[in-house]
Motif scaffolding. Structure first.
Motif, short mmCIF file in Angstrom:
data_model
loop_
_atom_site.label_atom_id
_atom_site.label_comp_id
_atom_site.label_asym_id
_atom_site.label_seq_id
_atom_site.Cartn_x
_atom_site.Cartn_y
_atom_site.Cartn_z
N GLU A 91 15.89 -10.83 22.09
CA GLU A 91 14.32 -11.43 22.21
C GLU A 91 13.39 -10.11 21.85
N ALA A 92 13.81 -8.87 22.63
CA ALA A 92 13.05 -7.71 22.48
C ALA A 92 13.05 -7.49 20.81
N GLN A 93 14.38 -7.18 20.23
CA GLN A 93 14.59 -7.00 19.01
C GLN A 93 13.78 -8.06 17.99
N GLN A 94 14.02 -9.24 18.25
CA GLN A 94 13.27 -9.98 17.33
C GLN A 94 11.75 -9.78 17.22
N ALA A 95 11.09 -9.79 18.35
CA ALA A 95 9.59 -9.29 18.55
C ALA A 95 9.48 -8.09 17.89
N GLN A 96 10.23 -6.95 17.58
CA GLN A 96 9.91 -5.92 17.06
C GLN A 96 9.59 -6.22 15.34
N ALA A 97 10.43 -7.29 14.93
CA ALA A 97 10.23 -7.75 13.62
C ALA A 97 9.43 -8.73 13.54
N GLY A 98 8.36 -9.10 14.31
CA GLY A 98 7.58 -10.43 14.37
C GLY A 98 6.29 -9.78 13.91
N GLY A 99 5.82 -8.68 13.84
CA GLY A 99 4.79 -8.36 13.39
C GLY A 99 4.22 -8.50 12.05
N THR A 100 3.00 -8.41 11.80
CA THR A 100 2.84 -8.09 10.24
C THR A 100 1.71 -7.16 9.92
N ILE A 101 1.69 -6.65 8.61
CA ILE A 101 0.58 -5.55 8.47
C ILE A 101 0.24 -6.08 7.00
N ALA A 102 -1.24 -5.82 6.93
CA ALA A 102 -1.81 -6.34 5.53
C ALA A 102 -1.54 -5.53 4.38
N LEU A 103 -1.42 -5.63 3.28
CA LEU A 103 -1.11 -4.74 2.21
C LEU A 103 -2.45 -3.54 2.31
N ALA A 104 -3.67 -4.10 2.57
CA ALA A 104 -4.58 -2.98 2.62
C ALA A 104 -4.50 -2.17 3.96
N GLN A 105 -3.85 -2.46 4.92
CA GLN A 105 -3.52 -1.48 6.07
C GLN A 105 -2.61 -0.37 5.83
N LEU A 106 -1.57 -0.67 4.90
CA LEU A 106 -0.67 0.24 4.64
C LEU A 106 -1.24 1.59 4.07
N PRO A 107 -0.30 2.85 4.34
CA PRO A 107 -0.83 4.00 3.66
C PRO A 107 -0.81 3.91 2.08
N PRO A 108 -1.45 4.76 1.60
CA PRO A 108 -1.46 4.67 0.16
C PRO A 108 0.02 4.94 -0.59
N GLU A 109 0.48 5.81 0.04
CA GLU A 109 2.04 6.24 -0.06
C GLU A 109 3.06 4.70 -0.13
N ALA A 110 2.74 4.02 0.70
CA ALA A 110 3.54 2.68 0.95
C ALA A 110 3.34 1.74 -0.35
N VAL A 111 1.91 1.81 -0.62
CA VAL A 111 1.28 0.82 -1.89
C VAL A 111 1.95 1.25 -3.12
N ARG A 112 2.13 2.70 -3.26
CA ARG A 112 2.70 3.24 -4.35
C ARG A 112 4.36 3.06 -4.37
N THR A 113 4.95 2.85 -3.46
CA THR A 113 6.27 2.62 -3.20
C THR A 113 6.53 1.28 -3.58
N LEU A 114 5.75 0.26 -3.10
CA LEU A 114 5.90 -1.21 -3.22
C LEU A 114 5.45 -1.35 -4.89
N ASN A 115 4.47 -0.68 -5.59
CA ASN A 115 4.34 -0.82 -7.07
C ASN A 115 5.79 -0.30 -7.81
N SER A 116 6.04 0.76 -7.25
CA SER A 116 7.65 1.27 -7.92
C SER A 116 8.56 0.07 -7.59
N ILE A 117 8.67 -0.53 -6.84
CA ILE A 117 9.67 -1.39 -6.52
C ILE A 117 9.40 -2.61 -7.23
N ALA A 118 8.30 -3.21 -7.46
CA ALA A 118 8.08 -4.09 -8.47
C ALA A 118 8.59 -3.88 -9.92
N ALA A 119 8.41 -2.40 -10.03
CA ALA A 119 8.51 -2.11 -11.48
C ALA A 119 9.97 -1.64 -11.76
#
Length: 134
Positions: A33-61
């Motif tokens: 239960e504790a481990q499942q709770a750790q993956a249960g949160g969300t983060i909006a794209l706008a809340q990510l650090p800019p480096e994470a947004v760049r990483t997502l763009n690289s993944i998509a490309a």
């Protein structure tokens, strides 16, 4: 006894449960239960650090990726993400400014490569994940 602390809230609960039932919290229902709770949160794209947004763009490309290990299979050994067959998840480094190594930040995506609609962000080297949402 080896202990894996999953966060402040889990630490307090683990100590309480640990006091009542010994060390069984590590392998019993409480741990799942504790481990499942750790993956249960969300983060909006706008809340990510800019480096994470760049990483997502690289993944998509489909790349390029700055680290050799980017795109390798993520085993989900900690079982913090929803269960899927081996090879479903792939991990990518989110660069940390001024770090001398890969740092602790990662994005893990499930499904086919280049797909970014089922990705999770970890800023603590897989101790917890938040699903990335638009």
């Amino acid at each position: 006894m080896a202990r894996k602390w999953l966060g402040d809230g889990v630490l307090i609960a683990a100590l309480t449960v640990g006091g009542l039932v010994g060390s069984s919290y590590q392998t019993g229902a409480f741990a799942r239960e504790a481990q499942q709770a750790q993956a249960g949160g969300t983060i909006a794209l706008a809340q990510l650090p800019p480096e994470a947004v760049r990483t997502l763009n690289s993944i998509a490309a489909g790349g390029p990726y700055p680290y050799e290990k980017d795109g390798v299979v993520f085993g989900n050994r900690e079982r913090l993400l929803p269960s899927h067959r081996r090879g479903y998840y792939h991990e990518y480094t989110v660069p940390t400014p001024h770090a001398r190594d890969r740092g602790a930040r990662r994005i893990v995506c499930g499904g086919p490569l280049r797909r970014t609609d089922n990705c999770y962000y970890s800023d603590d080297h897989y101790a917890s994940f938040n699903r990335i949402i638009d």
